[in-house]
Scaffold this motif. Structure first.
Motif, PDB file in Angstrom:
ATOM      1  N   ARG A 137       0.827  -1.205   0.000  1.00  0.00           N
ATOM      2  CA  ARG A 137       0.000   0.000   0.000  1.00  0.00           C
ATOM      3  C   ARG A 137       0.860   1.254   0.000  1.00  0.00           C
ATOM      4  NH1 ARG A 137      -3.867  -2.082   4.942  1.00  0.00           N
ATOM      5  NH2 ARG A 137      -4.927  -3.774   3.797  1.00  0.00           N
ATOM      6  N   VAL A 138       0.256   2.362  -0.431  1.00  0.00           N
ATOM      7  CA  VAL A 138       0.945   3.655  -0.429  1.00  0.00           C
ATOM      8  C   VAL A 138       0.758   4.289   0.941  1.00  0.00           C
ATOM      9  CG1 VAL A 138       1.105   5.930  -1.493  1.00  0.00           C
ATOM     10  CG2 VAL A 138       0.547   3.936  -2.902  1.00  0.00           C
ATOM     11  N   PRO A 139       1.831   4.466   1.721  1.00  0.00           N
ATOM     12  CA  PRO A 139       1.690   5.038   3.064  1.00  0.00           C
ATOM     13  C   PRO A 139       1.549   6.555   2.999  1.00  0.00           C
ATOM     14  CG  PRO A 139       3.993   4.612   2.613  1.00  0.00           C
ATOM     15  CD  PRO A 139       3.232   4.118   1.402  1.00  0.00           C
ATOM     16  N   ASP A 140       1.171   7.165   4.111  1.00  0.00           N
ATOM     17  CA  ASP A 140       1.157   8.628   4.147  1.00  0.00           C
ATOM     18  C   ASP A 140       2.596   9.130   4.268  1.00  0.00           C
ATOM     19  OD1 ASP A 140       1.963   8.800   6.974  1.00  0.00           O
ATOM     20  OD2 ASP A 140      -0.074   8.134   7.439  1.00  0.00           O
ATOM     21  N   ARG A 141       2.770  10.422   4.115  1.00  0.00           N
ATOM     22  CA  ARG A 141       4.108  11.000   4.029  1.00  0.00           C
ATOM     23  C   ARG A 141       4.932  10.827   5.304  1.00  0.00           C
ATOM     24  NH1 ARG A 141       5.572  14.368   0.017  1.00  0.00           N
ATOM     25  NH2 ARG A 141       6.962  15.480   1.450  1.00  0.00           N
ATOM     26  N   SER A 142       4.288  10.595   6.409  1.00  0.00           N
ATOM     27  CA  SER A 142       4.998  10.492   7.678  1.00  0.00           C
ATOM     28  C   SER A 142       5.326   9.051   8.062  1.00  0.00           C
ATOM     29  CB  SER A 142       4.187  11.151   8.788  1.00  0.00           C
ATOM     30  OG  SER A 142       2.945  10.482   8.963  1.00  0.00           O
ATOM     31  N   ARG A 144       6.863   4.997   7.375  1.00  0.00           N
ATOM     32  CA  ARG A 144       7.968   4.294   6.745  1.00  0.00           C
ATOM     33  C   ARG A 144       7.491   3.564   5.493  1.00  0.00           C
ATOM     34  NH1 ARG A 144      11.055   1.347  11.860  1.00  0.00           N
ATOM     35  NH2 ARG A 144      11.223   3.205  13.201  1.00  0.00           N
ATOM     36  N   PHE A 145       8.411   3.306   4.588  1.00  0.00           N
ATOM     37  CA  PHE A 145       8.109   2.499   3.407  1.00  0.00           C
ATOM     38  C   PHE A 145       9.271   1.550   3.165  1.00  0.00           C
ATOM     39  CE2 PHE A 145       9.940   6.557   2.158  1.00  0.00           C
ATOM     40  CZ  PHE A 145      10.946   6.220   1.269  1.00  0.00           C
ATOM     41  N   THR A 146       8.992   0.456   2.480  1.00  0.00           N
ATOM     42  CA  THR A 146       9.990  -0.597   2.294  1.00  0.00           C
ATOM     43  C   THR A 146      10.380  -0.812   0.838  1.00  0.00           C
ATOM     44  OG1 THR A 146       8.238  -2.266   2.223  1.00  0.00           O
ATOM     45  CG2 THR A 146       9.243  -1.808   4.371  1.00  0.00           C
ATOM     46  N   ALA A 147       9.699  -0.144  -0.073  1.00  0.00           N
ATOM     47  CA  ALA A 147      10.028  -0.254  -1.497  1.00  0.00           C
ATOM     48  C   ALA A 147       9.551   1.011  -2.195  1.00  0.00           C
ATOM     49  CB  ALA A 147       9.386  -1.501  -2.114  1.00  0.00           C
ATOM     50  N   VAL A 148      10.042   1.203  -3.425  1.00  0.00           N
ATOM     51  CA  VAL A 148       9.651   2.368  -4.215  1.00  0.00           C
ATOM     52  C   VAL A 148       9.246   1.893  -5.604  1.00  0.00           C
ATOM     53  CG1 VAL A 148      10.352   4.597  -5.152  1.00  0.00           C
ATOM     54  CG2 VAL A 148      11.284   3.824  -2.957  1.00  0.00           C
ATOM     55  N   SER A 149       8.062   2.279  -6.026  1.00  0.00           N
ATOM     56  CA  SER A 149       7.578   1.978  -7.370  1.00  0.00           C
ATOM     57  C   SER A 149       8.026   3.091  -8.315  1.00  0.00           C
ATOM     58  CB  SER A 149       6.045   1.879  -7.356  1.00  0.00           C
ATOM     59  OG  SER A 149       5.536   1.878  -8.677  1.00  0.00           O
ATOM     60  N   VAL A 150       8.695   2.717  -9.410  1.00  0.00           N
ATOM     61  CA  VAL A 150       9.142   3.688 -10.412  1.00  0.00           C
ATOM     62  C   VAL A 150       8.427   3.365 -11.722  1.00  0.00           C
ATOM     63  CG1 VAL A 150      11.098   4.713 -11.617  1.00  0.00           C
ATOM     64  CG2 VAL A 150      11.398   3.810  -9.295  1.00  0.00           C
ATOM     65  N   ARG A 151       7.574   4.283 -12.186  1.00  0.00           N
ATOM     66  CA  ARG A 151       6.784   4.063 -13.400  1.00  0.00           C
ATOM     67  C   ARG A 151       7.321   4.902 -14.555  1.00  0.00           C
ATOM     68  NH1 ARG A 151       1.684   6.063 -12.246  1.00  0.00           N
ATOM     69  NH2 ARG A 151       1.722   7.711 -13.819  1.00  0.00           N
ATOM     70  N   ASN A 152       7.432   4.285 -15.715  1.00  0.00           N
ATOM     71  CA  ASN A 152       7.910   4.955 -16.922  1.00  0.00           C
ATOM     72  C   ASN A 152       6.737   5.098 -17.886  1.00  0.00           C
ATOM     73  OD1 ASN A 152       9.156   5.822 -19.245  1.00  0.00           O
ATOM     74  ND2 ASN A 152      10.306   3.938 -19.606  1.00  0.00           N
ATOM     75  N   ASP A 153       6.274   6.329 -18.092  1.00  0.00           N
ATOM     76  CA  ASP A 153       5.165   6.580 -19.000  1.00  0.00           C
ATOM     77  C   ASP A 153       5.630   6.891 -20.418  1.00  0.00           C
ATOM     78  OD1 ASP A 153       3.277   6.208 -17.010  1.00  0.00           O
ATOM     79  OD2 ASP A 153       3.247   8.322 -16.429  1.00  0.00           O
TER      80      ASP A 153
END
Length: 225
Positions: A137-142, A144-153
């Motif tokens: 899920r996409v967490p709020d800005r405050s 922690r996160f464990t991965a980053v999705s990078v999308r190429n349009d």
């Protein structure tokens, strides 16, 4: 102050390496871009048809355009190390001033040390970066996160690097700038019209754990090689 007027100084060793690519570059610097936006943003205009990787050198100047010899200028995305790739559509970097008189910096002079032509597609869209937590899920800005999705349009592949930025908390009229820049992974190649998931590990994971929810932070991607 709305912005800087960058002075371009073409250094001799850079011109010998390739004067034509260097001549295609122009610069504009915005010192303060408003609440919620990055300050000290360097816009790099590439007026030529080639994808370029410049190595830039910066001299901090005061309000009278006098060089500040005890102020060092670094970058967040690495245009001072040849890591930022600039397509014909242009690109940006973010400046960081350090030293005893850093607060006096009101302008910069930009020297193009070298400019290399990069054999890469001239993508004209920015990568879309979204942090995700362990559940996907996409967490709020405050949080922690464990991965980053990078999308190429774009219709071509793009090569990018990710950085986790911890920002200063300035007082009064001081400008906010990057206090710490932590790479997330290595060079990431994203196929056209696809998304790549990059795990946050090592130093980056430690940085996120220590700063999320406590300090102003950002996760950013930039074109690289």
């Amino acid at each position: 102050m709305a912005g800087f007027a960058a002075t371009l100084l073409l250094a001799g060793c850079g011109i010998l390496a390739g004067s034509r690519p260097a001549a295609a570059l122009r610069f504009q610097i915005a010192a303060d871009t408003g609440d919620g936006y990055m300050n000290q943003v360097l816009t790099i205009f590439n007026d030529g048809p080639q994808v370029l990787a410049p190595t830039l050198e910066f001299t901090a100047l005061d309000a009278a355009r006098t060089p500040l010899s005890n102020v060092e200028v670094a970058t967040v995305y690495g245009s001072d190390r040849g890591r930022l790739v600039v397509p014909p559509a242009g690109g940006i970097d973010v400046l960081v001033f350090t030293g005893g008189a850093a607060q006096l910096a009101e302008d910069v002079a930009v020297s193009v040390r070298t400019t290399e032509t990069v054999k890469a597609p001239a993508v004209d869209v920015d990568p879309v970066v979204t942090p995700v937590d362990e559940s996907g899920r996409v967490p709020d800005r405050s949080s922690r996160f464990t991965a980053v999705s990078v999308r190429n349009d774009d219709s071509d592949q793009m090569s990018v690097r990710l950085v986790y930025i911890i920002w200063t908390e300035p007082e009064g009229n001081q400008r906010q700038q990057a206090e710490r820049v932590v790479p997330v992974g290595d060079l990431i190649v994203v196929p056209p019209k696809q998304t790549t998931l990059v795990p946050v590990a090592g130093e980056a994971r430690t940085a996120v754990a220590g700063a999320a929810g406590l300090l102003p932070t950002s996760i950013k991607a930039y074109l690289s090689r």
